[in-house]
Write a protein that holds these residues in place. Structure first.
Motif, PDB file in Angstrom:
ATOM      1  N   GLY A  88       0.816  -1.207   0.000  1.00  0.00           N
ATOM      2  CA  GLY A  88       0.000   0.000   0.000  1.00  0.00           C
ATOM      3  C   GLY A  88       0.849   1.256   0.000  1.00  0.00           C
ATOM      4  O   GLY A  88       0.506   2.258  -0.645  1.00  0.00           O
ATOM      5  N   GLY A 132       0.660   3.957  -2.856  1.00  0.00           N
ATOM      6  CA  GLY A 132       0.322   5.330  -2.514  1.00  0.00           C
ATOM      7  C   GLY A 132       1.297   6.319  -3.131  1.00  0.00           C
ATOM      8  O   GLY A 132       0.899   7.343  -3.705  1.00  0.00           O
ATOM      9  N   SER A 135     -14.886   2.607   0.401  1.00  0.00           N
ATOM     10  CA  SER A 135     -13.776   3.371  -0.166  1.00  0.00           C
ATOM     11  C   SER A 135     -12.818   2.476  -0.937  1.00  0.00           C
ATOM     12  O   SER A 135     -12.331   2.844  -2.015  1.00  0.00           O
ATOM     13  CB  SER A 135     -13.027   4.128   0.933  1.00  0.00           C
ATOM     14  OG  SER A 135     -12.344   3.239   1.794  1.00  0.00           O
ATOM     15  N   ILE A 136     -12.536   1.300  -0.406  1.00  0.00           N
ATOM     16  CA  ILE A 136     -11.598   0.415  -1.093  1.00  0.00           C
ATOM     17  C   ILE A 136     -12.232  -0.160  -2.363  1.00  0.00           C
ATOM     18  O   ILE A 136     -11.550  -0.392  -3.363  1.00  0.00           O
ATOM     19  CB  ILE A 136     -11.101  -0.703  -0.158  1.00  0.00           C
ATOM     20  CG1 ILE A 136      -9.835  -1.362  -0.741  1.00  0.00           C
ATOM     21  CG2 ILE A 136     -12.155  -1.745   0.082  1.00  0.00           C
ATOM     22  CD1 ILE A 136      -8.680  -0.435  -0.943  1.00  0.00           C
ATOM     23  N   PHE A 170     -11.918   2.630  -4.801  1.00  0.00           N
ATOM     24  CA  PHE A 170     -10.510   2.809  -5.155  1.00  0.00           C
ATOM     25  C   PHE A 170     -10.029   1.721  -6.115  1.00  0.00           C
ATOM     26  O   PHE A 170      -9.404   2.015  -7.138  1.00  0.00           O
ATOM     27  CB  PHE A 170      -9.652   2.811  -3.888  1.00  0.00           C
ATOM     28  CG  PHE A 170      -8.180   2.839  -4.178  1.00  0.00           C
ATOM     29  CD1 PHE A 170      -7.558   4.013  -4.566  1.00  0.00           C
ATOM     30  CD2 PHE A 170      -7.411   1.693  -4.071  1.00  0.00           C
ATOM     31  CE1 PHE A 170      -6.201   4.045  -4.851  1.00  0.00           C
ATOM     32  CE2 PHE A 170      -6.062   1.707  -4.349  1.00  0.00           C
ATOM     33  CZ  PHE A 170      -5.442   2.885  -4.734  1.00  0.00           C
ATOM     34  N   ALA A 178      -8.953   2.349  -9.848  1.00  0.00           N
ATOM     35  CA  ALA A 178      -7.543   2.090 -10.161  1.00  0.00           C
ATOM     36  C   ALA A 178      -7.401   1.140 -11.343  1.00  0.00           C
ATOM     37  O   ALA A 178      -6.574   1.364 -12.241  1.00  0.00           O
ATOM     38  CB  ALA A 178      -6.840   1.523  -8.935  1.00  0.00           C
ATOM     39  N   LEU A 237      -9.756   8.561  -7.441  1.00  0.00           N
ATOM     40  CA  LEU A 237      -8.710   7.698  -6.886  1.00  0.00           C
ATOM     41  C   LEU A 237      -8.085   8.304  -5.638  1.00  0.00           C
ATOM     42  O   LEU A 237      -7.969   7.649  -4.603  1.00  0.00           O
ATOM     43  CB  LEU A 237      -7.625   7.470  -7.937  1.00  0.00           C
ATOM     44  CG  LEU A 237      -7.771   6.270  -8.862  1.00  0.00           C
ATOM     45  CD1 LEU A 237      -6.727   6.328  -9.969  1.00  0.00           C
ATOM     46  CD2 LEU A 237      -7.609   4.988  -8.066  1.00  0.00           C
ATOM     47  N   SER A 292     -10.705   8.489  -2.670  1.00  0.00           N
ATOM     48  CA  SER A 292     -10.983   7.189  -2.043  1.00  0.00           C
ATOM     49  C   SER A 292      -9.746   6.649  -1.341  1.00  0.00           C
ATOM     50  O   SER A 292      -9.850   5.985  -0.302  1.00  0.00           O
ATOM     51  CB  SER A 292     -11.492   6.196  -3.082  1.00  0.00           C
ATOM     52  OG  SER A 292     -10.562   6.024  -4.130  1.00  0.00           O
ATOM     53  N   LEU A 293      -8.565   6.941  -1.876  1.00  0.00           N
ATOM     54  CA  LEU A 293      -7.325   6.524  -1.217  1.00  0.00           C
ATOM     55  C   LEU A 293      -7.171   7.221   0.130  1.00  0.00           C
ATOM     56  O   LEU A 293      -6.782   6.589   1.124  1.00  0.00           O
ATOM     57  CB  LEU A 293      -6.129   6.839  -2.118  1.00  0.00           C
ATOM     58  CG  LEU A 293      -4.737   6.501  -1.562  1.00  0.00           C
ATOM     59  CD1 LEU A 293      -4.617   5.007  -1.288  1.00  0.00           C
ATOM     60  CD2 LEU A 293      -3.655   6.957  -2.537  1.00  0.00           C
ATOM     61  N   HIS A 327      -9.556   5.628   2.592  1.00  0.00           N
ATOM     62  CA  HIS A 327      -9.069   4.296   2.961  1.00  0.00           C
ATOM     63  C   HIS A 327      -7.911   4.392   3.955  1.00  0.00           C
ATOM     64  O   HIS A 327      -7.860   3.646   4.940  1.00  0.00           O
ATOM     65  CB  HIS A 327      -8.627   3.553   1.704  1.00  0.00           C
ATOM     66  CG  HIS A 327      -8.084   2.193   1.973  1.00  0.00           C
ATOM     67  ND1 HIS A 327      -8.836   1.177   2.517  1.00  0.00           N
ATOM     68  CD2 HIS A 327      -6.838   1.666   1.797  1.00  0.00           C
ATOM     69  CE1 HIS A 327      -8.093   0.096   2.649  1.00  0.00           C
ATOM     70  NE2 HIS A 327      -6.881   0.377   2.217  1.00  0.00           N
TER      71      HIS A 327
END
Length: 459
Positions: free
Chosen positions: A29, A33, A112-113, A116, A120, A152, A155-156, A159
């Motif tokens: 992650g 990120g 959210s994931i 995302f 993505a 993206l 939501s990242l 998360h």
């Protein structure tokens, strides 16, 4: 209901692996990120170069700035693909947890994931297809790509906020594994990647606490052949097949389990690192001379094409094969009611300069070239306007989103911004913009207008 819960538990046990733990998820992650932030920043740069806000101005130095930023954008986006699939592999046990939702915060995190991951996958795969200029969809790629970038990043951020306690807990490797190399389960952070204990009556022994994988459920017959040899080597005493020197005792179960986990994790991350390195090395040559010998999958090859330059949009595709060759072609330059028309002979009779500038395209490929032509600022002054003027440049093309291009005053005033007549020591090939084209420092290739028709001073 009990059958469904038992199925979920069986699936989680089947997905249990030393690689699928909170520490691995945090590491991947973290890399994702950083990669998404790099793509977001460089993508914004490219977007606003093409659609600037009224107050925006941009540096014209270094001349290779866009070559660097867009090459970084595309290369990082390609590297995201194996990282994203590795992260999805790591978190697979979380997809079959029981119960599926534990409260409002968990619902927010799951939503959210989901957003995302969906965004993505669409973003990186459509971006990859765009580098080949293939658009098998009915929507505008550029507008969708731009809008999805905000989805993206938003939501990242949500998360990360929901997972922050787990991220902090497993940020460092030394806090994530015990002295034997086994993953340390911390119930306080409620990780979804912790194996479920096996309830009594399920016919299996419970998992060892802190092992990150389940204990063997029953003695198994020795596996034969190469696979058996490999498994026996993994499970063997680190001191050698004959055991540690001394009393010949077998190593403790914790030591064996820790060794298995370390080996599995290292193999997994080595494979991920190899995949990332491979896709980067095999494509980065389209924007970097250092990687050129290894280019295999890049859609454009440096040095291939008319005048030794790749071509994105041909004269045939633009529909200018006749108008660009017309004997009465002329470039019209206008400002404040003053209008002048320059033939190629007129342009050649002016002071010509030679510059080294790259063609750097949004698809990620770029290449330096030697250009010769008339400075834009000299043409602007010829119609009585100041060198630092905002311009509207129009192509002979009749259709296309880049037929008309706006140029900021910072580019018009730059001495290396040309109406180019030659490239690499010869007249422009038709596919590279004959009879004349724009070349400017630090600009996307789509703004280096080919097959010029007119230049208008707008302010």
């Amino acid at each position: 209901m009990n059958a469904v819960r038992r199925l979920l538990r069986d699936l989680r046990r089947g997905l249990a692996s030393p690689n699928r733990n909170a520490r691995s998820a945090v590491v991947l992650g973290r890399l994702l990120g950083i990669a998404f932030l790099v793509c977001f920043a460089t993508g914004l740069w490219s977007h606003f170069l093409q659609d600037p806000l009224p107050w925006m101005t941009f540096p014209t130095r270094p001349a290779r700035l866009y070559q660097f930023t867009q090459g970084l954008h595309i290369t990082t986006g390609i590297a995201i693909i194996p990282l994203l699939f590795a992260k999805l592999n790591t978190v697979m046990p979380a997809l079959v947890q029981d119960p599926p939702l534990r409260g409002p915060l968990h619902l927010l995190e799951r939503a959210s994931i989901t957003v995302f991951v969906s965004a993505a996958v669409v973003q990186v795969l459509t971006g990859l297809v765009n580098t080949y200029q293939w658009y098998p969809w009915p929507f505008s790629f550029r507008q969708t790509h731009y809008a999805l970038s905000y989805v993206l990043i938003g939501s990242l951020a949500i998360h990360i906020g929901a997972k922050l306690p787990l991220i902090v807990r497993y940020w460092r490797a030394r806090d994530s594994y015990d002295a034997e190399g086994r993953f340390v389960v911390d119930p306080a952070v409620r990780s979804e990647l912790v194996p479920d204990p096996v309830p009594a009556g399920d016919g299996a022994a419970p998992a060892r606490a802190g092992s990150g994988r389940e204990a063997r459920q029953s003695p198994a017959a020795p596996t034969r052949g190469v696979t058996g040899r490999l498994l026996r080597w993994i499970d063997a005493d680190p001191g050698g097949p004959r055991g540690r020197a001394g009393d010949g005792d077998q190593p403790p179960a914790a030591s064996q389990d820790g060794r298995r986990q370390r080996l599995a994790r290292r193999g997994f991350f080595t494979a991920v690192g190899g995949a990332v390195a491979a896709v980067v090395v095999l494509t980065v040559g389209q924007s970097s001379r250092l990687g050129e010998p290894f280019t295999l999958f890049a859609p454009r090859q440096r040095g291939l094409g008319p005048a030794g330059l790749p071509v994105n949009r041909t004269a045939h595709a633009a529909g200018v094969t006749e108008t660009a060759r017309a004997g009465d072609w002329g470039l019209t330059v206008s400002a404040n009611g003053v209008r002048k028309r320059f033939s190629r002979a007129d342009l050649r009779a002016m002071d010509l300069v030679t510059v080294e500038l790259p063609i750097a395209c949004v698809e990620g490929w770029s290449q330096m070239a030697t250009w010769r032509g008339v400075r834009i600022r000299d043409l602007v002054r010829a119609v009585g306007a100041p060198a630092a003027s905002t311009l509207r440049v129009t192509s002979l093309e009749r259709h296309g989103g880049y037929r008309v291009m706006e140029m900021g005053a910072e580019y018009a005033a730059d001495p290396t911004t040309l109406v180019a007549l030659e490239v690499n020591g010869a007249d422009l090939p038709l596919d590279h913009g004959y009879p004349a084209r724009i070349i400017a420092p630090g600009r996307p290739g789509v703004l280096q207008t080919k097959w010029l028709s007119s230049i208008e001073v707008t302010s």
